[in-house]
Design an enzyme around this catalytic site. Structure first.
Site, PDB file in Angstrom:
ATOM      1  N   LYS A 115       0.865  -1.189   0.000  1.00 57.58           N
ATOM      2  CA  LYS A 115       0.000   0.000   0.000  1.00 57.58           C
ATOM      3  C   LYS A 115       0.905   1.244   0.000  1.00 57.58           C
ATOM      4  O   LYS A 115       1.491   1.607   1.006  1.00 57.58           O
ATOM      5  CB  LYS A 115      -0.914   0.000   1.229  1.00 57.58           C
ATOM      6  N   ARG A 136      -8.141  12.006  -6.495  1.00 58.43           N
ATOM      7  CA  ARG A 136      -9.314  11.225  -6.060  1.00 58.43           C
ATOM      8  C   ARG A 136     -10.448  12.154  -5.665  1.00 58.43           C
ATOM      9  O   ARG A 136     -11.621  11.899  -5.958  1.00 58.43           O
ATOM     10  CB  ARG A 136      -8.916  10.356  -4.869  1.00 58.43           C
TER      11      ARG A 136
HETATM   12  N1  LIG Z   1      -7.930   3.339  -1.856  1.00 59.07           N
HETATM   13  C1  LIG Z   1      -7.647   2.278  -2.628  1.00 59.07           C
HETATM   14  O1  LIG Z   1      -8.497   1.656  -3.210  1.00 59.07           O
HETATM   15  C2  LIG Z   1      -6.214   1.877  -2.770  1.00 59.07           C
HETATM   16  C3  LIG Z   1      -5.108   2.538  -2.306  1.00 59.07           C
HETATM   17  C4  LIG Z   1      -3.890   1.887  -2.641  1.00 59.07           C
HETATM   18  C5  LIG Z   1      -2.562   2.303  -2.338  1.00 59.07           C
HETATM   19  N2  LIG Z   1      -2.336   3.429  -1.631  1.00 59.07           N
HETATM   20  N3  LIG Z   1      -1.522   1.569  -2.762  1.00 59.07           N
HETATM   21  C6  LIG Z   1      -1.704   0.420  -3.459  1.00 59.07           C
HETATM   22  C7  LIG Z   1      -2.983  -0.023  -3.777  1.00 59.07           C
HETATM   23  C8  LIG Z   1      -3.150  -1.280  -4.554  1.00 59.07           C
HETATM   24  N4  LIG Z   1      -2.060  -1.905  -4.966  1.00 59.07           N
HETATM   25  O2  LIG Z   1      -4.274  -1.670  -4.809  1.00 59.07           O
HETATM   26  C9  LIG Z   1      -4.078   0.730  -3.365  1.00 59.07           C
HETATM   27  S1  LIG Z   1      -5.768   0.447  -3.630  1.00 59.07           S
END
Ligand SMILES: NC(=O)c1cc2c(N)ncc(C(N)=O)c2s1
Length: 318
Positions: A115, A136
């Site tokens: 993440k 977003r």
């Molecule tokens: N808020 C969200 O849906 C996500 C936020 C994030 C993030 N900050 N980093 C990676 C992913 C990922 N690999 O899916 C996601 S998905």
């Protein structure tokens, strides 16, 4: 050189510069020295100067746009950018797994991904061309930061296939760039950024794209908004498809056949986190099968088929 020959040369230069940019910024495996890249870029700039009608929006020379904006216009996302529910313990993960198996059946596998601690963005491509980049915002309405996102070299201006799609990713500032930026700020007597996430957000909020271009931002793309249109049947297949189009995805992802394996992956990265060149604040766990994702659906703001395991906040050593 006549126009027809110039057109051919410009097309060849676009292809060469896009390929070399992809090798350097997405694969981290440059096949030519920087001097060769710079020479080709100078040739393209010169040709576009001689033949202005050949300078196109997607030209590698157009990554850093000209004008300084006086504000960011609002844009509506094609589909809502959902936020993730959180898990803070192994038990939370087991409870998530139980809910998933109740809703989608016993035979479920997951994809675990780092993440990234940055700024969620949406990238729209039309016939393979990057046409719109947005924050977003509140999940439905974001801000048009296309000019700033175009300065991120790992974002392709043109995909390897002329597809129309919207993808999601996390823009971030690598730790080394963050440290360099804050050192410069402190030397200028300016207030340093508290962390790389704030530095990335502050950089993407610059109204002058030339300032954003200096901040050495990067991105990991992690999802396809209109995945139903692509024919892929799983999230992991979707990520491989994104790789094939020329996007930069995070290579630490792992398909886990059980929640036990997910817990092992989470424990593994809890210790390895400091070795990364960028900040992460957790692990995202997603049900891999898109059919199962469909079966599980979403609540008003979060998917039932995904969860974010959050690392305990680090004690700030004062
Ligand atoms: N808020 C969200 O849906 C996500 C936020 C994030 C993030 N900050 N980093 C990676 C992913 C990922 N690999 O899916 C996601 S998905």
């Amino acid at each position: 050189m006549d126009l027809q020959l110039a057109e051919k040369r410009v097309k060849d230069l676009h292809n060469l510069l896009n390929q070399y940019n992809y090798e350097y910024h997405v694969l981290d495996q440059p096949s030519v020295p920087d001097a060769e890249y710079d020479r080709l870029m100078r040739d393209l700039i010169e040709l576009e100067g001689q033949f202005p009608e050949l300078k196109t929006e997607d030209s590698p020379t157009q990554r850093v746009g000209g004008e300084i904006l006086d504000m960011f216009e609002k844009v509506e996302h094609q589909s809502q950018m959902l936020s993730l529910g959180n898990a803070f313990s192994e038990q939370d993960l087991r409870d998530f797994d139980r809910r998933v198996r109740q809703g989608a059946g016993e035979n479920v596998s997951y994809v675990c991904e780092l993440k990234i601690d940055g700024l969620a963005v949406s990238l729209r491509y039309e016939d393979g061309l990057f046409t719109l980049g947005a924050t977003r915002g509140d999940g439905s309405i974001g801000e048009n930061i296309t000019a700033n996102l175009k300065t991120i070299r790992s974002i392709p201006l043109r995909l390897k296939e002329s597809v129309t799609m919207e993808v999601r990713g996390e823009a971030f500032m690598p730790r080394r760039s963050f440290e360099k930026l804050n050192k410069a700020k402190e030397e200028n007597g300016e207030e340093p950024f508290a962390n790389p996430r704030n530095a990335a957000a502050g950089s993407l909020r610059q109204l002058d794209p030339r300032l954003a271009a200096k901040r050495n931002l990067d991105i990991f793309v992690y999802g396809i908004a209109n995945v139903g249109d692509t024919g892929v049947v799983s999230h992991s297949e979707g990520l491989d498809y994104l790789d094939s189009l020329g996007f930069k995805t995070n290579k630490e992802r792992k398909r886990c056949e059980s929640i036990e394996k997910v817990i092992e992956y989470v424990q593994g990265w809890t210790d390895k986190r400091p070795n990364l060149s960028y900040d992460i604040d957790g692990i995202v766990i997603k049900v891999d099968s898109l059919e199962s994702q469909e079966q599980l659906g979403t609540t008003a703001k979060s998917p039932r088929w995904a969860i974010a395991y959050k690392f305990p906040a680090e004690e700030v050593v004062t």
